[in-house]
Enzyme design. Structure first.
Site, PDB file in Angstrom:
ATOM      1  N   LYS A 117      16.017  -2.654   0.855  1.00 47.18           N
ATOM      2  CA  LYS A 117      14.584  -2.404   0.702  1.00 47.18           C
ATOM      3  C   LYS A 117      13.839  -2.728   1.985  1.00 47.18           C
ATOM      4  CE  LYS A 117      13.906  -2.672  -4.257  1.00 47.18           C
ATOM      5  NZ  LYS A 117      13.310  -3.406  -5.367  1.00 47.18           N
TER       6      LYS A 117
ATOM      7  N   LYS B 153      23.221   8.242  -6.807  1.00 49.56           N
ATOM      8  CA  LYS B 153      22.668   7.999  -8.144  1.00 49.56           C
ATOM      9  C   LYS B 153      21.366   8.775  -8.324  1.00 49.56           C
ATOM     10  CE  LYS B 153      20.910   4.156 -10.449  1.00 49.56           C
ATOM     11  NZ  LYS B 153      20.655   2.739 -10.594  1.00 49.56           N
TER      12      LYS B 153
ATOM     13  N   LYS C   9      14.542   7.463  -9.357  1.00 46.39           N
ATOM     14  CA  LYS C   9      13.149   7.664  -9.722  1.00 46.39           C
ATOM     15  C   LYS C   9      12.341   8.142  -8.522  1.00 46.39           C
ATOM     16  CE  LYS C   9      12.654   3.369 -11.933  1.00 46.39           C
ATOM     17  NZ  LYS C   9      11.842   2.359 -12.625  1.00 46.39           N
TER      18      LYS C   9
END
Ligand code: TRP
Length: 334
Positions: free
Chosen positions: A115, A197, A200
């Site tokens: 992140k 994956k 979102k």
């Protein structure tokens, strides 16, 4: 706790729009767990603050997540579905646990490293201590089990380490949580790159199917899903696109891989993609209908939130008071 059931804890962040990955991988499997466990599901809005949010949109998203939990079939009478930020114990316990967590441990967190690489302009302290808040979430409710995806395993590990360290000093204060092992959901991959994956926050709108997507768009996205050049519907490592579609079809219909391979034996990719799209639409249509009804029924959702906030608060306070006492904070004069 209640009825002698074990406690299960999980939650999702109120950031981004949920995808069928969140649904088939988690939500769909949560709905039956309340028979065996006392379940707590948080709308993890405090965690979302690690990234800058537009306040109005953020409030709507949190509400939307709450309604999606319920629309997906989590009964708010049988599951404690509540807002993390409404129970002040999360922030309070998080501070105390910060003082029992080493920087060396947090430095090893791979999600923090990822992140901070992605948000290089906003590497705030909250992003760094994110796993400690997560530990507080879990430990506040004396949780026995936590269903988490692979990306959160490391955070559950550090939660266990913190709990054990604390218990080692002060006696058995916290239940040390285990990962939930049971029927876990499918791991759904991106429709555009099946080695990644489904996310979102993918920039490519064709990569993810959102739970609130327009249903025609869902069919279109499946039609465009990236597959391979042979034309055989078979589950195989070298066929990640088709294998992912088989997983999705299986999650949506309950059919096994073998049944699906048989059903589409001799058929082409076009037919198969169409069938997967329709199966997903069959899942999403009733979910969206319930969701839209729920959003209209403000009073019902408000009453669920209020009742469950209070229930969560009650259990959280019990643990928090115990912790405060153990570490030697002075009790309030009552
Ligand atoms: N960090 C989790 C995620 O992004 C969400 C979360 C916050 C959570 N607190 C939790 C999950 C406690 C399980 C238990 O997926």
């Amino acid at each position: 706790m209640l009825d002698g059931k074990k406690v299960l804890y999980s939650g999702m962040q109120a950031t981004g729009n949920l995808t069928i990955g969140n649904y088939f991988g988690a939500l769909q499997n949560w709905v039956t767990l309340n028979e065996e466990y006392e379940c707590f599901y948080g709308v993890m809005d405090l965690h979302s603050l690690t990234v800058r949010q537009n306040p109005t949109e953020f409030r709507q998203r949190a509400r939307s997540l709450y309604a999606l939990y319920v629309a997906a079939g989590l009964d708010p009478k049988k599951n404690c579905i509540y807002y993390q930020s409404h129970v002040s114990g999360h922030a309070e316990l998080s501070w105390i646990l910060n003082c029992f967590t080493y920087m060396g441990e947090l430095n090893r967190m791979t999600q923090f490293k990822d992140k901070s690489a992605r948000h290089a302009d906003n590497i705030n302290a909250g992003l760094y201590t994110y796993p400690v808040l997560m530990a507080a979430d879990i430990l506040l409710y004396q949780s026995d089990v936590v269903p988490v995806g692979a990306d959160q395993k490391q955070h559950l590990e550090i939660t266990r380490d913190i709990a054990e360290r604390f218990n080692g000093i002060y006696g058995d204060v916290f239940t040390v949580p285990e990962p939930y092992i049971g029927k876990t959901g499918a791991r759904i991959m991106s429709l555009q790159d099946a080695t990644k994956k489904m996310s979102k926050s993918d920039e490519n709108p064709n990569a993810s199917i959102y739970l609130l997507d327009d249903l025609d768009a869902v069919l279109r996205k499946f039609k465009r899903a990236v597959t391979d050049s042979d034309n055989e519907i078979r589950y195989a490592e070298e066929k990640p696109g088709i294998s992912n579609l088989i997983d999705i079809y299986s999650a949506a219909t309950g059919k096994t891989v073998a049944e699906i391979e048989k059903e589409f034996d001799g058929k082409g990719y076009g037919d198969f993609k169409m069938a997967v799209g329709e199966a997903v639409v069959d899942v999403l249509r009733p979910l969206q209908e319930r969701y839209n009804e729920l959003l209209k029924d403000k009073e019902y959702i408000n009453s669920c939130i209020k009742e469950n906030d209070e229930k969560a608060q009650y259990f959280a306070n019990k643990t928090l008071r115990k912790v405060q006492k153990k570490v030697g904070l002075t009790e309030k004069i009552r």
